[in-house]
Design a protein around this motif. Structure first.
Motif, PDB file in Angstrom:
ATOM      1  N   GLU A 135       0.698  -1.099  -0.070  1.00 56.43           N
ATOM      2  CA  GLU A 135       0.086   0.071  -0.118  1.00 56.43           C
ATOM      3  C   GLU A 135       0.863   1.399   0.149  1.00 56.43           C
ATOM      4  OE1 GLU A 135      -2.771   0.009   3.113  1.00 56.43           O
ATOM      5  OE2 GLU A 135      -3.211  -2.174   2.996  1.00 56.43           O
ATOM      6  N   GLU A 136       2.097   1.112  -0.240  1.00 57.85           N
ATOM      7  CA  GLU A 136       3.033   2.352  -0.022  1.00 57.85           C
ATOM      8  C   GLU A 136       2.597   3.183   1.325  1.00 57.85           C
ATOM      9  OE1 GLU A 136       2.678   4.849  -3.485  1.00 57.85           O
ATOM     10  OE2 GLU A 136       3.184   3.259  -4.816  1.00 57.85           O
ATOM     11  N   LEU A 137       2.892   2.554   2.544  1.00 59.15           N
ATOM     12  CA  LEU A 137       2.602   3.088   3.635  1.00 59.15           C
ATOM     13  C   LEU A 137       3.278   4.407   4.062  1.00 59.15           C
ATOM     14  CD1 LEU A 137       2.017   0.225   6.370  1.00 59.15           C
ATOM     15  CD2 LEU A 137       0.368   1.789   5.095  1.00 59.15           C
ATOM     16  N   ASP A 138       4.501   4.514   3.489  1.00 59.07           N
ATOM     17  CA  ASP A 138       5.268   5.742   3.710  1.00 59.07           C
ATOM     18  C   ASP A 138       4.642   7.043   3.052  1.00 59.07           C
ATOM     19  OD1 ASP A 138       5.558   5.000   1.228  1.00 59.07           O
ATOM     20  OD2 ASP A 138       7.708   5.624   1.160  1.00 59.07           O
ATOM     21  N   ALA A 139       3.357   7.035   2.141  1.00 54.49           N
ATOM     22  CA  ALA A 139       2.796   8.059   1.638  1.00 54.49           C
ATOM     23  C   ALA A 139       1.394   7.719   1.767  1.00 54.49           C
ATOM     24  CB  ALA A 139       3.504   8.205   0.223  1.00 54.49           C
ATOM     25  N   ILE A 140       0.820   7.610   3.093  1.00 58.58           N
ATOM     26  CA  ILE A 140      -0.583   7.257   3.120  1.00 58.58           C
ATOM     27  C   ILE A 140      -1.190   8.431   2.857  1.00 58.58           C
ATOM     28  CG2 ILE A 140      -2.344   6.654   4.819  1.00 58.58           C
ATOM     29  CD1 ILE A 140      -0.523   4.837   6.130  1.00 58.58           C
ATOM     30  N   ARG A 141      -1.955   8.621   1.841  1.00 59.03           N
ATOM     31  CA  ARG A 141      -3.101   9.511   1.375  1.00 59.03           C
ATOM     32  C   ARG A 141      -4.456   9.039   1.059  1.00 59.03           C
ATOM     33  NH1 ARG A 141       0.976   9.843  -1.948  1.00 59.03           N
ATOM     34  NH2 ARG A 141       2.099  11.558  -0.954  1.00 59.03           N
ATOM     35  N   PRO A 142      -5.519  10.147   1.091  1.00 61.51           N
ATOM     36  CA  PRO A 142      -6.923   9.336   0.418  1.00 61.51           C
ATOM     37  C   PRO A 142      -6.741   9.129  -1.188  1.00 61.51           C
ATOM     38  CG  PRO A 142      -7.046  11.382   1.801  1.00 61.51           C
ATOM     39  CD  PRO A 142      -5.612  11.210   1.590  1.00 61.51           C
ATOM     40  N   ASP A 143      -7.718   8.345  -1.497  1.00 61.94           N
ATOM     41  CA  ASP A 143      -7.410   8.020  -3.235  1.00 61.94           C
ATOM     42  C   ASP A 143      -7.967   9.253  -3.906  1.00 61.94           C
ATOM     43  OD1 ASP A 143      -7.397   4.923  -3.040  1.00 61.94           O
ATOM     44  OD2 ASP A 143      -8.350   5.557  -1.326  1.00 61.94           O
ATOM     45  N   LEU A 144      -8.524  10.392  -3.382  1.00 62.33           N
ATOM     46  CA  LEU A 144      -8.958  11.550  -4.207  1.00 62.33           C
ATOM     47  C   LEU A 144      -8.375  12.689  -3.388  1.00 62.33           C
ATOM     48  CD1 LEU A 144     -12.588  10.785  -4.422  1.00 62.33           C
ATOM     49  CD2 LEU A 144     -10.975  10.126  -6.161  1.00 62.33           C
ATOM     50  N   ASP A 145      -7.618  13.463  -4.328  1.00 62.89           N
ATOM     51  CA  ASP A 145      -7.178  14.705  -3.881  1.00 62.89           C
ATOM     52  C   ASP A 145      -8.058  15.768  -3.355  1.00 62.89           C
ATOM     53  OD1 ASP A 145      -7.213  15.867  -6.456  1.00 62.89           O
ATOM     54  OD2 ASP A 145      -5.166  15.428  -6.828  1.00 62.89           O
ATOM     55  N   GLY A 146      -7.622  16.910  -3.147  1.00 61.12           N
ATOM     56  CA  GLY A 146      -8.476  18.021  -2.820  1.00 61.12           C
ATOM     57  C   GLY A 146      -9.286  18.612  -4.108  1.00 61.12           C
ATOM     58  N   THR A 147      -8.477  18.915  -5.300  1.00 57.03           N
ATOM     59  CA  THR A 147      -8.968  19.241  -6.697  1.00 57.03           C
ATOM     60  C   THR A 147     -10.122  18.129  -6.992  1.00 57.03           C
ATOM     61  OG1 THR A 147      -6.821  19.976  -7.055  1.00 57.03           O
ATOM     62  CG2 THR A 147      -8.207  19.758  -9.090  1.00 57.03           C
ATOM     63  N   GLN A 148      -9.826  16.908  -6.946  1.00 56.16           N
ATOM     64  CA  GLN A 148     -10.900  16.152  -7.428  1.00 56.16           C
ATOM     65  C   GLN A 148     -12.091  16.038  -6.637  1.00 56.16           C
ATOM     66  OE1 GLN A 148      -7.926  12.708  -6.986  1.00 56.16           O
ATOM     67  NE2 GLN A 148      -8.398  11.876  -8.904  1.00 56.16           N
ATOM     68  N   ILE A 149     -11.923  16.049  -5.213  1.00 56.40           N
ATOM     69  CA  ILE A 149     -13.156  16.358  -4.484  1.00 56.40           C
ATOM     70  C   ILE A 149     -13.929  17.561  -4.767  1.00 56.40           C
ATOM     71  CG2 ILE A 149     -13.737  16.766  -2.087  1.00 56.40           C
ATOM     72  CD1 ILE A 149     -11.154  15.277  -1.164  1.00 56.40           C
ATOM     73  N   MET A 150     -13.416  18.580  -5.053  1.00 53.24           N
ATOM     74  CA  MET A 150     -13.992  19.650  -5.277  1.00 53.24           C
ATOM     75  C   MET A 150     -14.744  19.557  -6.592  1.00 53.24           C
ATOM     76  SD  MET A 150     -12.020  23.084  -4.191  1.00 53.24           S
ATOM     77  CE  MET A 150     -10.310  22.575  -4.984  1.00 53.24           C
ATOM     78  N   ALA A 151     -14.495  18.868  -7.812  1.00 58.40           N
ATOM     79  CA  ALA A 151     -14.688  18.631  -8.854  1.00 58.40           C
ATOM     80  C   ALA A 151     -16.177  17.488  -8.781  1.00 58.40           C
ATOM     81  CB  ALA A 151     -13.888  17.879  -9.978  1.00 58.40           C
ATOM     82  N   ILE A 152     -16.011  16.521  -7.945  1.00 64.91           N
ATOM     83  CA  ILE A 152     -16.866  15.672  -7.832  1.00 64.91           C
ATOM     84  C   ILE A 152     -18.144  16.129  -7.139  1.00 64.91           C
ATOM     85  CG2 ILE A 152     -17.521  13.367  -6.615  1.00 64.91           C
ATOM     86  CD1 ILE A 152     -14.532  12.540  -7.073  1.00 64.91           C
ATOM     87  N   LEU A 153     -17.816  17.063  -5.935  1.00 66.18           N
ATOM     88  CA  LEU A 153     -18.894  17.645  -5.317  1.00 66.18           C
ATOM     89  C   LEU A 153     -19.350  18.889  -5.753  1.00 66.18           C
ATOM     90  CD1 LEU A 153     -17.750  16.928  -1.681  1.00 66.18           C
ATOM     91  CD2 LEU A 153     -18.966  15.221  -3.172  1.00 66.18           C
ATOM     92  N   GLY A 154     -18.847  19.404  -6.760  1.00 74.24           N
ATOM     93  CA  GLY A 154     -19.068  20.791  -7.386  1.00 74.24           C
ATOM     94  C   GLY A 154     -19.037  21.717  -6.199  1.00 74.24           C
TER      95      GLY A 154
END
Length: 480
Positions: A419-438
């Motif tokens: 899982e690449e634990l040394d870089a744990i982050r969500p599967d979506l970044d902030g830009t993607q979140i804003m686009a999906i939720l409008g």
């Protein structure tokens, strides 16, 4: 005046012959009509067979003349402290570079009310050597004519492994109180034993360390901790009362000895953790690590403030990790450690108990991910500190804890590979979140990101498609 044996003379001669910079500087000063002596640590280390590294010289030339002579050898000169008589230079010979420092014979002393020394230039090597910190550092070798000077019996003290001062210790420490910290450093670094009169002077003059800048105290403490055997030096600081002025949180652990045996000796435990940390550093292939060693000596400093007597004669120290981290931040800030060092050490102190829940119950993958996430870039140091913190004499318990931590490290490695634990982050970044939720940038983006981070920690990688579906389901439950 001590005389050199044949072997000692050979050791000094080889040190000079093996270091081109020494010969070059000596020839240049001789050509200008000045004396020049290799002095202090380089002479001591050559006689101990430790090799010569820092090249410190003393001379009858004044700073302007020193600089002029060094400039005939290299353009790389600098003013370390002209007022103190010291000029530095970098000399290159082939692929080798040597740093040299040349200081005018001097006689410096501290004003009792000042942090800075008052400086007087001297006219003789004899006057200079009596003002050195210890006799083993008050030996000099002329690089002009090869004469060896040891007016205070440094050779004998070197052979005996004893730290004495050339002048009475009260005078020496009065001139520069930092020498008391240096006594602790040499106790650890060189394996020497301070003479009884040196220890007595340290005890009676401990308060004088308060006039020394925090930065200089920090540097000597750091050098002690980075030695191969810091325990004797730290113990000397504690026994003489200097630790009460410098790291009082550590010396306070001595007063937590439990005469009824209801808990372990916290001070002795701390020193053992430090030693075990150093062993693990070496075993895991690391260089001496100041952050890790600071964490070792501070990891339990919160115990005195959190000590509680429970029913059945038991003693507890609830939340000593959190309290200790706060105390650590305050002390290291006062000693002027860097912000990054303070944050790293405090994090390790705060997390040093986290593993014990794993030793008692099986952790889920989610718990392992959170452990890694919370440790961040301090994970390897946390591995070392946590392992070193096991000092129980109960062999069965020690084996159980060791096995449990080996299992935890194995699980971390296994998950990291997946899982690449040394870089744990969500599967979506902030830009993607804003686009999906409008939505536009704002606090809600942070909440959505936090939700996805929790899902990532709980479930591992979700993939973009599933993460989008879960984000939309979460969003549907929010009040807009």
């Amino acid at each position: 005046m001590s005389s050199l044996s044949v072997d000692q003379r050979r050791a000094l001669s080889e040190a000079v012959l093996a270091t081109p910079a020494i010969r070059r500087v000596g020839d240049a000063f001789a050509a200008s009509g000045y004396d020049l002596h290799l002095v202090g640590g380089p002479v001591r280390d050559a006689l101990m067979g430790r090799g010569v590294h820092d090249l410190d010289f003393t001379t009858d030339a004044r700073p302007d003349a020193i600089e002029a002579i060094l400039r005939t050898l290299t353009p790389a000169t600098w003013d370390i402290g002209r007022a103190f008589g010291t000029i530095g230079a970098a000399l290159r010979d082939g692929g080798r570079e040597d740093i040299v420092e040349v200081t005018t014979y001097r006689a410096d002393s501290y004003d009792p009310a000042s942090r800075k020394p008052t400086v007087e230039f001297g006219d003789s090597l004899t006057d200079d050597l009596i003002r050195r910190d210890f006799t083993v550092n008050a030996m000099a070798l002329s690089v002009v004519n090869g004469a060896f000077s040891d007016p205070h019996g440094g050779l004998g003290d070197l052979a005996a492994g004893v730290l004495r001062t050339p002048s009475p210790p009260e005078v020496s420490f009065g001139d520069d109180p930092l020498r008391m910290m240096r006594a602790a450093r040499f106790t650890s670094q060189l394996g020497f034993t301070p003479a009884p009169e040196v220890v007595a002077a340290m005890e009676s003059m401990a308060k004088r360390i308060d006039i020394i800048s925090a930065e200089r105290v920090r540097d000597e403490l750091s050098r002690t901790l980075l030695s191969d055997a810091p325990r004797p030096g730290l113990d000397l600081l504690v026994r003489t009362g200097l630790a009460d002025r410098v790291i009082p949180e550590v010396s306070a652990l001595v007063r937590e000895v439990d005469e009824h045996g209801r808990h372990k000796d916290i001070y002795e435990h701390t020193l053992t953790v430090l030693e075990q940390s150093i062993d693990l550093e070496k075993a895991r292939g690391h260089a001496p690590d100041l952050v890790g060693r600071l964490a070792a000596i501070f990891h339990d400093v919160g115990k005195p403030r959190t000590k509680r007597f429970e029913g059945g004669g038991k003693v507890s120290f609830h939340h000593h990790d959190v309290v200790g981290a706060k105390m650590t931040r305050k002390r290291l800030a006062e000693l002027r450690f860097s912000t990054d060092q303070i944050k790293a050490v405090a994090k390790l102190v705060e997390l040093h108990l986290r593993f014990h829940g794993y030793a008692d119950t099986d952790w889920t993958d989610s718990a392992v991910r959170r452990y890694v996430r919370d440790a961040g870039d301090q994970l390897e140091r946390l591995h070392i500190l946590t392992r070193a913190d096991c000092t129980t004499r109960n062999q069965r318990k020690a084996n159980r804890l060791r096995t449990a931590y080996e299992q935890l490290e194995w699980r971390i490695d296994e998950l990291a590979a997946q899982e690449e634990l040394d870089a744990i982050r969500p599967d979506l970044d902030g830009t993607q979140i804003m686009a999906i939720l409008g939505i536009k940038p704002g606090p809600v983006v942070g909440r959505a990101y936090g939700f996805l981070m929790e899902r990532r920690l709980e479930e591992g990688p979700l993939g973009e498609e599933r993460a989008t579906a879960e984000l939309l389901a979460w969003w549907a439950d929010q009040e807009h």
